[in-house]
Design an enzyme around this catalytic site. Structure first.
Site, PDB file in Angstrom:
ATOM      1  N   GLU A  75      74.950  75.741  33.869  1.00 29.27           N
ATOM      2  CA  GLU A  75      75.888  76.674  33.447  1.00 29.27           C
ATOM      3  C   GLU A  75      76.497  77.553  34.259  1.00 29.27           C
ATOM      4  O   GLU A  75      75.665  78.359  35.224  1.00 29.27           O
ATOM      5  CB  GLU A  75      75.204  77.125  32.553  1.00 29.27           C
ATOM      6  CG  GLU A  75      76.446  77.896  31.246  1.00 29.27           C
ATOM      7  CD  GLU A  75      76.125  78.249  30.245  1.00 29.27           C
ATOM      8  OE1 GLU A  75      76.092  78.257  29.014  1.00 29.27           O
ATOM      9  OE2 GLU A  75      74.419  78.416  30.027  1.00 29.27           O
ATOM     10  N   LYS A 111      81.742  74.510  24.580  1.00 31.49           N
ATOM     11  CA  LYS A 111      80.435  74.920  23.936  1.00 31.49           C
ATOM     12  C   LYS A 111      80.192  75.574  22.264  1.00 31.49           C
ATOM     13  O   LYS A 111      81.149  76.479  22.223  1.00 31.49           O
ATOM     14  CB  LYS A 111      79.523  76.189  24.876  1.00 31.49           C
ATOM     15  CG  LYS A 111      78.898  76.793  24.494  1.00 31.49           C
ATOM     16  CD  LYS A 111      77.770  77.484  25.109  1.00 31.49           C
ATOM     17  CE  LYS A 111      76.551  78.268  24.954  1.00 31.49           C
ATOM     18  NZ  LYS A 111      75.711  78.884  25.902  1.00 31.49           N
ATOM     19  N   CYS A 151      73.387  74.652  27.742  1.00 32.69           N
ATOM     20  CA  CYS A 151      72.431  75.734  27.025  1.00 32.69           C
ATOM     21  C   CYS A 151      72.432  75.674  26.074  1.00 32.69           C
ATOM     22  O   CYS A 151      71.586  75.177  25.189  1.00 32.69           O
ATOM     23  CB  CYS A 151      72.680  77.059  27.928  1.00 32.69           C
ATOM     24  SG  CYS A 151      71.975  77.723  28.313  1.00 32.69           S
TER      25      CYS A 151
END
Length: 317
Positions: A67, A139, A176
């Site tokens: 990331e 995300k 993540c």
């Protein structure tokens, strides 16, 4: 106890029927790049390129970066000066598309996307082996915790949980904090993702006792292995490593715990990097195993979907 060795020894024998021996075309070679990063974007990119070239030379067909791999993890504090690390996707993709094409690999990248003035996303971009853009994912779950002030920087994604189709199959790319949510993994799998991929930036507070550090890392590994088991598909998780200072002095910084790994569709650990040092490695994934595992453990068949309506509520009082 060395938890890495213990994890690698677990779930090796699932008492399943004898598995067919895969042919070479059934093995997908995946390259993982676990690096530490600095404020020097040019230097970070040069190291990423060298890693991609090296893994490609080892036969990797799919390469996954961690990331926000072009910059330090700037979300440790809230500072408008850190928006300097953002870029337009056109500029970001121009660079990495050329690298993917030059090496003939499908590449999973991660960008701090400047979408419009004042509108930014944490975005994963998948690039085909010919340099074309296969798709992107923004995300969805955005944390806001000490040392991880991402809500200051990132607007939650608006593209949903949609796998990205590539020449190597349908990739369920998440990022993540998404890795803690079984709903995200399930929706990707239900839409046909053949594997889950998590570019990640997660680590310890250096002030925490070792027992707490171990609990956190083990929970992180366990939840992602559980996604593999529950959905019968491999999981690829690529973290950064190394210490990064909190420039505001508010916290003691973050020790990113590395431990990038690949798990098979029964949660078996196929390979895992160390927790402190950079690592670049190739892992073979048998693409026939997901079908076999879903036949042995038919979780999708036995889901009681008529009773799951409560999952769309925030909480059931």
């Amino acid at each position: 106890m060395d938890m890495t060795n213990e994890l690698e020894s677990i779930v090796q024998d699932q008492s399943s029927p004898e598995q067919p021996i895969p042919n070479d075309s059934a093995i997908l070679k995946v390259g993982l790049v676990q690096h530490a990063f600095s404020e020097d974007i040019v230097a970070n990119r040069q190291r990423n390129v060298a890693a991609i070239e090296g893994l490609s030379a080892e036969g990797a067909q799919l390469i996954v970066l961690s990331e926000l791999h072009d910059s330090p993890y700037f979300c440790q504090n809230e500072d408008v000066n850190n928006f300097k690390y953002a870029s337009r996707l056109e500029d970001f993709c121009k660079f990495y598309s050329q690298i993917a094409a030059d090496n003939g690999v499908v590449l999973v990248t991660s960008a701090f996307e400047r979408r419009a003035p004042g509108l930014y996303h944490n975005t994963a971009i998948v690039i085909e082996s010919d340099g074309s853009i296969a798709g992107k994912y923004r995300k969805m779950h955005i944390p806001d915790d000490p040392g991880f002030y991402e809500k200051f920087y990132f607007t939650p994604g608006d593209l949903g949980f949609e796998p990205i189709s590539t020449s190597l199959g349908k990739l369920g790319v998440l990022v993540c904090w998404d890795q803690w949510y079984p709903e995200a993994a399930r929706l990707m799998a239900m839409r046909g993702a053949e594997m889950l991929i998590y570019p990640t930036a997660i680590g310890w507070n250096p002030d925490d006792p070792q027992e707490e550090k171990d609990r956190q890392r083990d929970a992180w590994i366990t939840i992602q292995r559980a996604h593999a088991v529950a959905n019968g598909i491999p999981v690829i998780s690529v973290n950064r490593c190394g210490f990064e200072e909190d420039n505001s002095g508010t916290t003691s910084g973050i020790d990113f715990w590395g431990s990038s790994f690949v798990a098979g569709p029964q949660g078996e650990i196929l390979a895992m990097a160390p927790d402190e040092s950079p690592e670049e490695f190739v892992v073979g994934i048998d693409k026939t195993r997901s079908e076999n595992v879903r036949q042995w453990w038919p979780f999708f068949r036995d889901r009681r979907i008529e009773h799951y309506d409560g999952l769309t509520s925030r909480f059931l009082d």
